[in-house]
Scaffold this motif. Structure first.
Motif, PDB file in Angstrom:
ATOM      1  N   VAL A 299      94.699  47.481  37.732  1.00 34.04           N
ATOM      2  CA  VAL A 299      93.433  46.743  37.781  1.00 34.04           C
ATOM      3  C   VAL A 299      93.477  45.779  38.959  1.00 34.04           C
ATOM      4  O   VAL A 299      94.533  45.251  39.319  1.00 34.04           O
ATOM      5  N   GLU A 300      92.332  45.569  39.567  1.00 36.35           N
ATOM      6  CA  GLU A 300      92.220  44.652  40.699  1.00 36.35           C
ATOM      7  C   GLU A 300      90.873  43.934  40.636  1.00 36.35           C
ATOM      8  O   GLU A 300      90.022  44.296  39.828  1.00 36.35           O
ATOM      9  N   ARG A 301      90.617  42.977  41.392  1.00 36.36           N
ATOM     10  CA  ARG A 301      91.322  42.352  42.486  1.00 36.36           C
ATOM     11  C   ARG A 301      91.240  40.873  42.220  1.00 36.36           C
ATOM     12  O   ARG A 301      90.157  40.327  42.072  1.00 36.36           O
ATOM     13  N   TYR A 302      92.353  40.169  42.129  1.00 37.15           N
ATOM     14  CA  TYR A 302      92.395  38.776  41.706  1.00 37.15           C
ATOM     15  C   TYR A 302      92.964  37.918  42.836  1.00 37.15           C
ATOM     16  O   TYR A 302      94.110  38.091  43.246  1.00 37.15           O
ATOM     17  N   ASP A 303      92.146  37.006  43.339  1.00 31.49           N
ATOM     18  CA  ASP A 303      92.537  36.101  44.411  1.00 31.49           C
ATOM     19  C   ASP A 303      93.298  34.930  43.786  1.00 31.49           C
ATOM     20  O   ASP A 303      92.693  34.044  43.169  1.00 31.49           O
ATOM     21  N   ARG A 312      91.245  34.396  35.006  1.00 34.02           N
ATOM     22  CA  ARG A 312      90.683  35.690  34.620  1.00 34.02           C
ATOM     23  C   ARG A 312      91.789  36.738  34.507  1.00 34.02           C
ATOM     24  O   ARG A 312      91.793  37.531  33.565  1.00 34.02           O
ATOM     25  N   ALA A 313      92.703  36.741  35.449  1.00 39.45           N
ATOM     26  CA  ALA A 313      93.803  37.704  35.395  1.00 39.45           C
ATOM     27  C   ALA A 313      94.633  37.515  34.133  1.00 39.45           C
ATOM     28  O   ALA A 313      94.995  38.493  33.462  1.00 39.45           O
ATOM     29  N   ILE A 314      94.943  36.276  33.787  1.00 40.09           N
ATOM     30  CA  ILE A 314      95.721  36.005  32.576  1.00 40.09           C
ATOM     31  C   ILE A 314      94.972  36.485  31.339  1.00 40.09           C
ATOM     32  O   ILE A 314      95.554  37.096  30.427  1.00 40.09           O
ATOM     33  N   GLU A 315      93.673  36.235  31.291  1.00 36.07           N
ATOM     34  CA  GLU A 315      92.873  36.656  30.129  1.00 36.07           C
ATOM     35  C   GLU A 315      92.895  38.172  29.983  1.00 36.07           C
ATOM     36  O   GLU A 315      93.030  38.698  28.869  1.00 36.07           O
ATOM     37  N   LEU A 334      98.957  44.924  38.046  1.00 42.88           N
ATOM     38  CA  LEU A 334      97.973  43.912  38.409  1.00 42.88           C
ATOM     39  C   LEU A 334      97.970  43.749  39.922  1.00 42.88           C
ATOM     40  O   LEU A 334      98.955  43.304  40.509  1.00 42.88           O
ATOM     41  N   TRP A 335      96.849  44.117  40.575  1.00 45.01           N
ATOM     42  CA  TRP A 335      96.728  44.005  42.032  1.00 45.01           C
ATOM     43  C   TRP A 335      96.128  42.639  42.359  1.00 45.01           C
ATOM     44  O   TRP A 335      95.008  42.323  41.954  1.00 45.01           O
ATOM     45  N   VAL A 336      96.901  41.845  43.096  1.00 43.19           N
ATOM     46  CA  VAL A 336      96.488  40.473  43.393  1.00 43.19           C
ATOM     47  C   VAL A 336      96.477  40.246  44.900  1.00 43.19           C
ATOM     48  O   VAL A 336      97.152  40.941  45.663  1.00 43.19           O
ATOM     49  N   THR A 337      95.716  39.258  45.328  1.00 40.70           N
ATOM     50  CA  THR A 337      95.580  38.930  46.748  1.00 40.70           C
ATOM     51  C   THR A 337      95.612  37.414  46.939  1.00 40.70           C
ATOM     52  O   THR A 337      95.626  36.649  45.969  1.00 40.70           O
ATOM     53  N   GLN A 361     102.110  29.968  35.427  1.00 44.29           N
ATOM     54  CA  GLN A 361     101.023  30.104  34.469  1.00 44.29           C
ATOM     55  C   GLN A 361     101.275  31.300  33.552  1.00 44.29           C
ATOM     56  O   GLN A 361     101.030  31.235  32.347  1.00 44.29           O
ATOM     57  N   LEU A 362     101.779  32.366  34.130  1.00 41.98           N
ATOM     58  CA  LEU A 362     102.055  33.565  33.349  1.00 41.98           C
ATOM     59  C   LEU A 362     103.158  33.321  32.331  1.00 41.98           C
ATOM     60  O   LEU A 362     103.133  33.894  31.226  1.00 41.98           O
ATOM     61  N   ASP A 363     104.125  32.465  32.663  1.00 41.36           N
ATOM     62  CA  ASP A 363     105.218  32.159  31.732  1.00 41.36           C
ATOM     63  C   ASP A 363     104.705  31.563  30.426  1.00 41.36           C
ATOM     64  O   ASP A 363     105.355  31.696  29.382  1.00 41.36           O
ATOM     65  N   LYS A 364     103.561  30.913  30.479  1.00 42.38           N
ATOM     66  CA  LYS A 364     102.994  30.276  29.278  1.00 42.38           C
ATOM     67  C   LYS A 364     102.029  31.194  28.526  1.00 42.38           C
ATOM     68  O   LYS A 364     101.519  30.821  27.467  1.00 42.38           O
TER      69      LYS A 364
END
Length: 422
Positions: A299-303, A312-315, A334-337, A361-364
């Protein structure tokens, strides 16, 4: 409560006839399926282990491949010069099977391996946003209106469909597909081929829509599940279950920009329609979670420079691969930019400088990290001079951090660099 497929003439095909035109996936046997065998008609290379996180660009025709590397696909490249949708599908299968895996766009009507009217589709994928539309209609107490899908050869019936809106019922209309479908099949060869292919696409979409309409009496969750199953079914039909599970990584633009939403129909909602975000999530989670049962998904694309996009990516991750989810399934890529160029699509800054903050943030978050891979985009441009030294250092940097490394090189270019001592 259900509605039939309708036509402008009494000779409309029944639902069963539409279903008969949309072939079911081949018999897949036990699940998960065994690893597919690679074809013997090309040269295979094996990259050193220190480079097995590298992602290359596909090339066509396929004369050589790295069997232990992944690739990023490009739909128009494999369509070039093909006589039929079946030929394009065969090309994709032959490409994918000789690799570790291929990322390929399969996320909207015009961004998939079948072209909706250039040639008869092999296994057309219903746009995922159509699932959201059906869910919203049922939530509002309405049965979704079906598509008008006359028999393929009935020129008069197709010509009598008054407008795109009339043809597509409750679902987002395509002016282009309507224009091609209502042409006469008695004209020049190209026009006739386009008309026939467009009609086949519309009838395929009509069958998909009917599956959701049939589920409408059971509520929104059932409608979402029916639509998700049709999309997953098209994936398995196009590639076969074994390739879908082991090699194919469909890429979906979950977070489209305005152009992609408005002009390309990407994402899970529809431009110009006011749909409750909660209903969008019902459809999104059904479609994505079902696809993950068949294999990996991207899934993409998260700045990551933007707090709202990090959130949004975490959700999305918590909804699809949460820690409390007992459902088995593939890896979510997860495709991120970083900050992207506002003019050039998907070009600009990659995500690496923003990854440390995102990882904290992801750790939590309640995310099953064993099912997550993070891919920083855009792809890395390799300088004209000193390519080997650049790649050696850059690839090592990504590997040390457990990150995939996507570069703008094809098989031959990367193989030459390895031979030169990379």
């Amino acid at each position: 409560m259900t509605s039939p497929i309708v036509s402008t003439t009494p000779s409309a095909s029944p639902v069963a006839e539409l279903e008969a035109e949309v072939e079911a996936p081949e018999d897949e046997g036990p699940w998960p399926p065994p690893e597919p065998a690679a074809p013997a008609d090309r040269v295979y290379h094996v990259a050193p282990e220190r480079y097995d996180h590298v992602i290359l660009k596909i090339h066509f025709p396929m004369r050589e491949q790295f069997e232990n590397l992944r690739y990023e696909g490009f739909n128009p490249l494999l369509m070039k010069g093909a006589e039929s949708g079946e030929e394009v599908a065969r090309r994709w299968r032959e490409l994918v099977v000789g690799s570790r895996g291929v990322f390929l766009l399969r996320d909207s009507l015009w961004s998939q391996q079948d072209h909706p009217y250039h040639r008869k589709p092999y296994a057309l994928m219903m746009p995922p946003s159509w699932v959201t539309v059906a869910v919203a209609e049922v939530a509002a107490g309405r049965t979704p209106a079906p598509l008008v899908a006359p028999p393929l050869a009935d020129d008069a019936a197709w010509a009598a469909v008054a407008s795109p809106a009339a043809m597509f019922g409750s679902f987002p209309p395509s002016d282009t597909l309507y224009r091609e479908a209502v042409r006469s099949t008695q004209g020049d060869e190209q026009s006739a081929r386009y008309a026939s292919a467009a009609r086949a696409s519309i009838r395929s979409l009509a069958a998909d829509a009917q599956a959701m309409i049939a589920a409408a009496p059971r509520g929104t969750a059932a409608v979402a599940a029916a639509g998700a199953e049709r999309i997953a079914r098209s994936d398995r039909k196009y590639f076969g279950g074994a390739l879908r599970y082991h090699r194919v990584i469909p890429l979906f633009v979950e977070n489209p920009n305005a152009h992609e939403l408005r002009d390309e129909g990407k994402g899970m909602t529809v431009y110009g329609r006011d749909i409750d975000p909660a209903l969008v999530k019902v459809a999104r989670d059904a479609v994505y979670r079902r696809r993950l049962l068949d294999g990996d998904l991207a899934v993409e694309r998260y700045d990551l420079s933007q707090p709202a996009e990090r959130d949004r990516a975490i959700e999305v991750l918590e909804a699809l691969i949460g820690t409390s989810d007992p459902t088995p399934g593939g890896t979510l890529w997860l495709w991120v930019t970083g900050k992207l160029d506002p003019v050039r699509k998907a070009e600009g800054e990659n995500a690496v400088r923003y990854l440390p903050a995102f990882m904290k943030q992801l750790d939590k978050a309640a995310v099953d990290r064993s099912r997550l891979r993070i891919l920083s985009m855009p792809s890395t441009d390799v300088p004209a001079d000193g390519q080997g030294a650049f790649l050696k250092q850059d690839a090592a940097w990504y590997r040390k951090r457990g990150l995939p490394y996507n570069v703008r090189l094809n098989t031959h270019q990367f193989h030459v660099l390895l031979q030169e001592g990379l």
